[in-house]
Design a protein around this motif. Structure first.
Motif, mmCIF file in Angstrom:
data_model
loop_
_atom_site.group_PDB
_atom_site.id
_atom_site.type_symbol
_atom_site.label_atom_id
_atom_site.label_comp_id
_atom_site.label_asym_id
_atom_site.label_seq_id
_atom_site.Cartn_x
_atom_site.Cartn_y
_atom_site.Cartn_z
ATOM 1 N N PRO B 434 0.817 -1.228 0.000
ATOM 2 C CA PRO B 434 0.000 0.000 0.000
ATOM 3 C C PRO B 434 0.848 1.275 0.000
ATOM 4 N N ARG B 435 2.153 1.137 0.093
ATOM 5 C CA ARG B 435 3.032 2.318 0.096
ATOM 6 C C ARG B 435 3.479 2.600 -1.332
ATOM 7 N N SER B 436 3.166 3.779 -1.808
ATOM 8 C CA SER B 436 3.658 4.092 -3.154
ATOM 9 C C SER B 436 4.093 5.545 -3.262
ATOM 10 N N LEU B 437 5.021 5.746 -4.178
ATOM 11 C CA LEU B 437 5.709 7.029 -4.302
ATOM 12 C C LEU B 437 5.889 7.388 -5.762
ATOM 13 N N THR B 438 6.050 8.674 -5.989
ATOM 14 C CA THR B 438 6.663 9.083 -7.252
ATOM 15 C C THR B 438 7.974 9.764 -6.910
ATOM 16 N N VAL B 439 8.922 9.596 -7.793
ATOM 17 C CA VAL B 439 10.225 10.252 -7.639
ATOM 18 C C VAL B 439 10.455 11.114 -8.859
ATOM 19 N N GLU B 440 10.880 12.334 -8.616
ATOM 20 C CA GLU B 440 11.291 13.189 -9.741
ATOM 21 C C GLU B 440 12.676 13.728 -9.453
ATOM 22 N N THR B 441 13.542 13.612 -10.454
ATOM 23 C CA THR B 441 14.918 14.067 -10.252
ATOM 24 C C THR B 441 15.632 14.187 -11.597
ATOM 25 N N ARG B 442 16.647 15.045 -11.625
ATOM 26 C CA ARG B 442 17.519 15.111 -12.803
ATOM 27 C C ARG B 442 18.835 14.384 -12.505
ATOM 28 N N PRO B 444 21.755 11.864 -12.430
ATOM 29 C CA PRO B 444 22.893 12.338 -11.630
ATOM 30 C C PRO B 444 23.402 13.722 -12.001
ATOM 31 N N TRP B 445 22.658 14.448 -12.880
ATOM 32 C CA TRP B 445 23.126 15.788 -13.281
ATOM 33 C C TRP B 445 22.880 16.802 -12.188
ATOM 34 N N ASP B 446 21.967 16.466 -11.317
ATOM 35 C CA ASP B 446 21.590 17.361 -10.231
ATOM 36 C C ASP B 446 21.301 16.478 -9.021
ATOM 37 N N GLY B 447 21.593 16.964 -7.824
ATOM 38 C CA GLY B 447 21.432 16.139 -6.636
ATOM 39 C C GLY B 447 20.074 16.261 -5.975
ATOM 40 N N GLN B 448 19.153 16.989 -6.575
ATOM 41 C CA GLN B 448 17.841 17.164 -5.945
ATOM 42 C C GLN B 448 16.888 16.044 -6.345
ATOM 43 N N ILE B 449 16.268 15.459 -5.310
ATOM 44 C CA ILE B 449 15.349 14.345 -5.526
ATOM 45 C C ILE B 449 14.043 14.669 -4.805
ATOM 46 N N THR B 450 12.980 14.673 -5.551
ATOM 47 C CA THR B 450 11.677 14.982 -4.968
ATOM 48 C C THR B 450 10.828 13.708 -4.913
ATOM 49 N N VAL B 451 10.415 13.359 -3.700
ATOM 50 C CA VAL B 451 9.622 12.144 -3.508
ATOM 51 C C VAL B 451 8.228 12.553 -3.037
ATOM 52 N N THR B 452 7.224 12.078 -3.736
ATOM 53 C CA THR B 452 5.852 12.396 -3.356
ATOM 54 C C THR B 452 5.113 11.105 -3.008
ATOM 55 N N VAL B 453 4.451 11.134 -1.867
ATOM 56 C CA VAL B 453 3.693 9.956 -1.439
ATOM 57 C C VAL B 453 2.380 9.912 -2.219
ATOM 58 N N THR B 454 2.148 8.798 -2.882
ATOM 59 C CA THR B 454 0.920 8.683 -3.683
ATOM 60 C C THR B 454 -0.069 7.693 -3.087
ATOM 61 N N ASP B 455 0.413 6.882 -2.168
ATOM 62 C CA ASP B 455 -0.510 6.019 -1.420
ATOM 63 C C ASP B 455 0.193 5.625 -0.135
ATOM 64 N N THR B 456 -0.561 5.408 0.916
ATOM 65 C CA THR B 456 0.059 5.086 2.199
ATOM 66 C C THR B 456 -0.952 4.441 3.126
ATOM 67 N N PRO B 457 -0.514 3.512 3.961
ATOM 68 C CA PRO B 457 -1.381 3.032 5.027
ATOM 69 C C PRO B 457 -1.470 4.104 6.118
ATOM 70 N N ALA B 458 -2.318 3.898 7.063
ATOM 71 C CA ALA B 458 -2.501 4.905 8.120
ATOM 72 C C ALA B 458 -1.357 4.878 9.127
ATOM 73 N N ASP B 459 -0.774 3.707 9.322
ATOM 74 C CA ASP B 459 0.286 3.592 10.329
ATOM 75 C C ASP B 459 1.566 4.268 9.853
ATOM 76 N N PRO B 460 2.398 4.655 10.827
ATOM 77 C CA PRO B 460 3.692 5.234 10.430
ATOM 78 C C PRO B 460 4.582 4.177 9.767
ATOM 79 N N TRP B 461 5.396 4.618 8.872
ATOM 80 C CA TRP B 461 6.400 3.738 8.250
ATOM 81 C C TRP B 461 7.610 4.576 7.887
ATOM 82 N N THR B 462 8.677 3.878 7.492
ATOM 83 C CA THR B 462 9.950 4.567 7.259
ATOM 84 C C THR B 462 10.281 4.623 5.776
ATOM 85 N N LEU B 463 10.446 5.821 5.307
ATOM 86 C CA LEU B 463 10.981 6.010 3.963
ATOM 87 C C LEU B 463 12.491 6.197 4.104
ATOM 88 N N SER B 464 13.239 5.334 3.437
ATOM 89 C CA SER B 464 14.711 5.421 3.521
ATOM 90 C C SER B 464 15.278 5.870 2.191
#
Lengths: 636, 636
Positions: B434-442, B444-464
């Motif tokens: 049930p955990r799903s994400l989108t990742v957007e990044t350029r 290795p040309w750029d070090g910025q990584i944007t992660v957006t949660v697109t689905d999640t259970p109610a309980d806490p979990w760890t994004l690493s």
């Protein structure tokens, strides 16, 4: 006039050339000098060792099985006959192993086919149909060439002897077959050697077709007649004609033997363009593709030259046979041109790459002479083990050493119409016609050379003494009187022209400080490192001289603040060792790659470490060695 | 529950291990990112290219001739079937080339012997008698292993499909034959690969004898059962049992495939000692025998590891297949241990050695990925030409690249009970249950990584989120709020544990300055030189960026006074280049060796030179390249 014996490489009197070899029996190297000692060890240990191995390894049985006198399987490489021929050649040069020579001569005569063909591999009934059909790999002419060179040695040393005549007859029958078969052909052999052999046979016999065939083989090569093989046409110098190619390429022994044949043909045919081309190719080898030891060949895969400046010390292939070939080529170019650079290179390769190939007992050999062995080296299955072996499956090197060392005295000096030239320094006697000398020296352990005139004509003549390129200062005394040396140095030789008297004594002292040598900045593999040298000798660090408390062998660096090494002189003829100030920083916990600026400064251990002559390494228990020693970063 | 497709390396639920792979269909890499772009190029260009070549090079005809459907001669190496199997595997992972897969499945079924044997080389009537008699060289199990891996891909991607079932049946029949024949044997194959294949087939089928046989093959090895061969027993890791050996040795691909199989067996059998041993051997490879690019293999002669610290950039063999094997092994160890160092190494080898192997058009390949090519390089006849070739006689690498790139998305992220881990950064979507994400990044040309949660259970979990070892500074914002990053980094991962909501946005910025990298002081071949790097990318100088007026490519040195390189940012996804201040001193007239103190100071030319990502070299006209650039002596 009594018979005069000769060594290898004796151009005819019609040949072009500046210098002439001395007759072989006009030179004696004393066994208590280093050169004469090597020659004595060769006669006493190496040559008998080779003779024994030819029996135990099957080489002689390979020949006997052709006539049904042995029912063994063929053993060894398909060119195993060459080990027999090189050993036979050595026996003739040295004048020893006479029983072996007689037995072998009879065996060869019996084994030879009626048409002159002789090759125990291709005389096998299963392979007869393949004779002459796979020249790119068969080594048939290469093998014939070594037979011919044995015959040349026989003819030049004991021409009246029945054994010698037998060998010469066998070789000529094979050579005549080659002339008949290939005199109008555009083919050639995958491994050069036949060219110089045929030229030398021409010199011995005066039979011009041999020389013509040598010249033809040279010119047949370079037109893709051998195909691509496994390693491409440059591997066997077949990609471009020798006369137009710009650089040495491919398998090093092939390239150098080919060049030796080219010089022989060039001087006999007065082909100055061909001679100039061999000089150009020699330059391309020496100026970019030769190790500090004189070894050549940077790649294991195809026993080949690398790119210019590709000279890794650890992966140096530097085959012993290539070093021998370089020495033989150098002498040919020296005779042809008189240029001291060829004698300098002969000295370098002799005292380092060639000398290192043999153990102190004369009975074990390196196939490959690398300039570095790391702690824990993995040389499994390679022709580059960390220690010398007493034989090899491909045993080309040991008998090649035997034939070179047996004739070593003939390479030390030359003559021309104006006098006598000493190129390699060893205690002994040297004569050229009525001019004769004795030389006494502890060279290379000491730079003093004493030359005494023992016979002389009345007219003035020139005694020439080579001043090695590594030597910056020379002192000269003649009959006890100090004489300025520099003004008398011309083209690399001290030229002493005068009326000589019996008993005249010349003492030359070549300054021999320890030197630190650097490689060209394009040699990536030795950047930031230096090598220790003294006189003609390159030195190395060997594990046995490094106390364990000092740390890992690979962590030793030279202190650049005190680069001058201490010379530990020794008595008599014992080797001179060097001492250098070393810095050791344990690097066990340094990562394999890290930020350049993240300099790790550790407490350094300093000590004076002993360096030994490179040629003496690996005579103690196996372990790491290195010629190029990293320089500690300054100011650390 | 609908079918879930999987990628390579899926341990069973009973296996030991810290992380689990994501289902293959739970990941999509967008083709406008670099990783996804490579994957798209693979499907559009590389895989079709391989399919075509299997026809034109004779691989498919080799199989057809067994049944009489082709009357051609056998072509290529005796293990040419593996090119078919790897291409087939790639087709399954990518879900393309369906006609090829169907035709090949039918062909394999028709070609297979009734007892399950399948190997077009050894099914030749003349060679049938040799089946199973020369395992040290036959590659019969290696070939079987690649067949099995294709079947594993079929089973994991389209299990209900008739084509997949056909391939699985063929592979199982062969695997069953192996179990029957070798289930009690002490023999093994000269080329490992069957071990990991059998373990994976066990994972797909649950049939325990496959796993047992894999374990048996691991333990049969190391007892000299293969003989010495041409290169000695260490060449095929047969000198000492895997469980007791201290260091990687020999042929690199063999060693790494063997270790991959060992990890598979270790986790499935809960053999923690075997797992620890594979980690130790991985360390010995990475800490002393791996190039800065992640390539492994220092020697051409036997495609082998060298001694520790023997890492010549010019003679780096660094076979593409070895880089692929390193990546596959790294993922197995990452799943087993969760240790970030394995993910770091996967990234390094992927972006450098692996990426460099393929031309920008996806249709030409390096077999060997050296770190230096000199002006005038002679690579004749080698598997290391100066430019990529569109195929090789031994074409192991191109289809190996195809199967890796087709499954690349399955290596980027993992899951455990507590959450989801991102190891490789590329634009795309990732899900674990049930955990799903989108990742957007350029990246290795750029070090910025944007992660957006697109689905999640109610309980806490760890994004690493992996913080690469090369990265010194990290910035983090969560839903627009800057958050201190360092405190949240644990064992190389940014650990974000919280109750997540759909739409939550995490932005990580990895600092990516240009870096100058130095090698361990024991790496002789790169002493006095440094390499340029930025982010995960190693950079190189290539001739096309060096103006001719600056001088010879080999004479370029980096100015150590201004080592910081300029980063030339680019728009969008175009490569980022670096600029470094260079010093050029023409060294044409410097002798090959000279006294260390005889410093030649020449007027230096200075300029800023452009460095490009290593993986992009050799996409312009052929010429010299180098990763390690000499550092100009300070103060000159």
């Amino acid at each position: 006039m009594s018979f005069v014996s000769h060594g290898p490489v004796v151009p005819t009197s019609d040949a072009a050339g500046v210098l002439r070899p001395l007759p072989a029996d006009a030179v004696r190297l004393a066994p208590d000098g280093l050169l004469g000692g090597w020659q004595a060890r060769n006669a006493e240990a190496t040559l008998p060792h080779c003779v024994t191995r030819l029996s135990t390894e099957g080489n002689l049985d390979n020949l006997r099985r052709v006539t049904g006198d042995a029912d063994t399987e063929f053993r060894g490489f398909w060119f195993a006959d060459t080990d027999v021929y090189k050993t036979l050649e050595a026996a003739f040069w040295s004048g020893t192993a006479r029983d072996f020579a007689a037995d072998t001569a009879a065996l060869l005569e019996k084994t030879q086919d009626p048409d002159g063909y002789l090759n125990s591999y291709y005389q096998d009934p299963e392979r007869r149909a393949k004779q002459w059909t796979e020249l790119h790999l068969s080594h048939e002419m290469y093998t014939a060439g070594h037979l011919i060179q044995a015959a040349v040695a026989a003819a030049r040393t004991t021409p009246g002897d029945a054994v010698a005549q037998q060998v010469v007859s066998v070789a000529r029958r094979f050579a005549d077959l080659l002339v008949q078969r290939y005199g109008q052909s555009n083919e050639t052999d995958g491994h050069p050697e036949i060219e110089t052999a045929l030229a030398e046979l021409y010199r011995v016999t005066g039979h011009r077709p041999y020389l013509d065939l040598a010249a033809r083989f040279l010119d047949n090569r370079g037109h893709g007649v051998l195909g691509e093989g496994r390693f491409g046409a440059p591997y066997f110098q077949d990609h471009q004609p020798l006369r137009t190619v710009d650089e040495v390429t491919g398998h090093v022994v092939r390239q150098l033997y080919l060049l030796a044949g080219a010089v022989d043909v060039a001087v006999e045919t007065h082909d100055s363009a061909l001679l100039a081309q061999t000089e150009k190719l020699w330059d391309s080898a020496i100026n970019g593709r030769t190790y500090l030891t004189g070894g050549q060949g940077s790649r294991h895969r195809d026993e080949a030259y690398g790119d210019a400046y590709e000279l890794p010390p650890d992966r140096a292939y530097a085959e012993t046979c290539a070093a021998i070939a370089s020495f033989q080529l150098g002498f040919r170019l020296l005779l042809a041109t008189g240029n001291v650079k060829y004698a300098d290179e002969m000295e370098r390769v002799l005292y380092n790459a060639i000398a290192a190939s043999t153990a102190v007992d004369g009975k074990a050999f390196f196939y490959s002479t690398p300039l570095q062995r790391r702690t824990g080296h993995d040389g499994g299955g390679e022709n580059a083990p960390g220690h010398r072996l007493d034989w090899y499956e491909c045993a080309c090197c040991p008998p090649n050493l035997a034939r070179l060392m047996a004739s070593l005295h003939t390479y030390a000096a030359t003559a021309d119409d104006n006098g006598l030239q000493l190129h390699l320094y060893g205690t002994g006697t040297f004569a050229a016609g009525p001019r004769s000398l004795t030389v006494e020296t502890r060279y290379p352990w000491d730079g003093q050379i004493t030359v005494t005139v023992t016979d002389t004509p009345a007219d003035p003549w020139t005694l020439s003494l080579r001043v090695p390129a590594w030597c910056a200062d020379v002192w000269l005394t003649i009959n006890g009187t100090s004489t300025p040396a520099p003004a008398r140095i011309q083209n690399g030789y001290l030229r002493l022209n005068r009326i000589w008297h019996i008993g005249d004594e010349v003492v030359v002292a070549l300054a021999m400080p320890a030197r630190l040598v650097a490689a060209h900045p394009r040699v990536d593999a030795t950047r930031g490192a230096a090598a220790l040298a003294r006189g003609p000798l390159i030195y190395c660090l060997e594990h046995a001289d490094v106390p364990a408390w000092l740390g890992l062998f690979e962590d030793i660096e030279l202190d650049p603040e005190s680069p001058a090494a201490i010379v530990f002189h020794s008595n008599g003829l014992a080797p001179v060792t060097l001492g250098a100030k070393a810095v050791v920083r344990a690097a066990d916990d340094v990562p394999l790659y890290q930020d350049l600026r993240r300099v790790t400064t550790k407490r350094a251990t300093t000590a004076t470490v002993t360096a030994i002559p490179y040629f003496l390494w690996a005579n103690r228990e196996p372990g790491p060695m290195r010629v190029w020693i990293p320089l500690a970063a300054q100011g650390e």
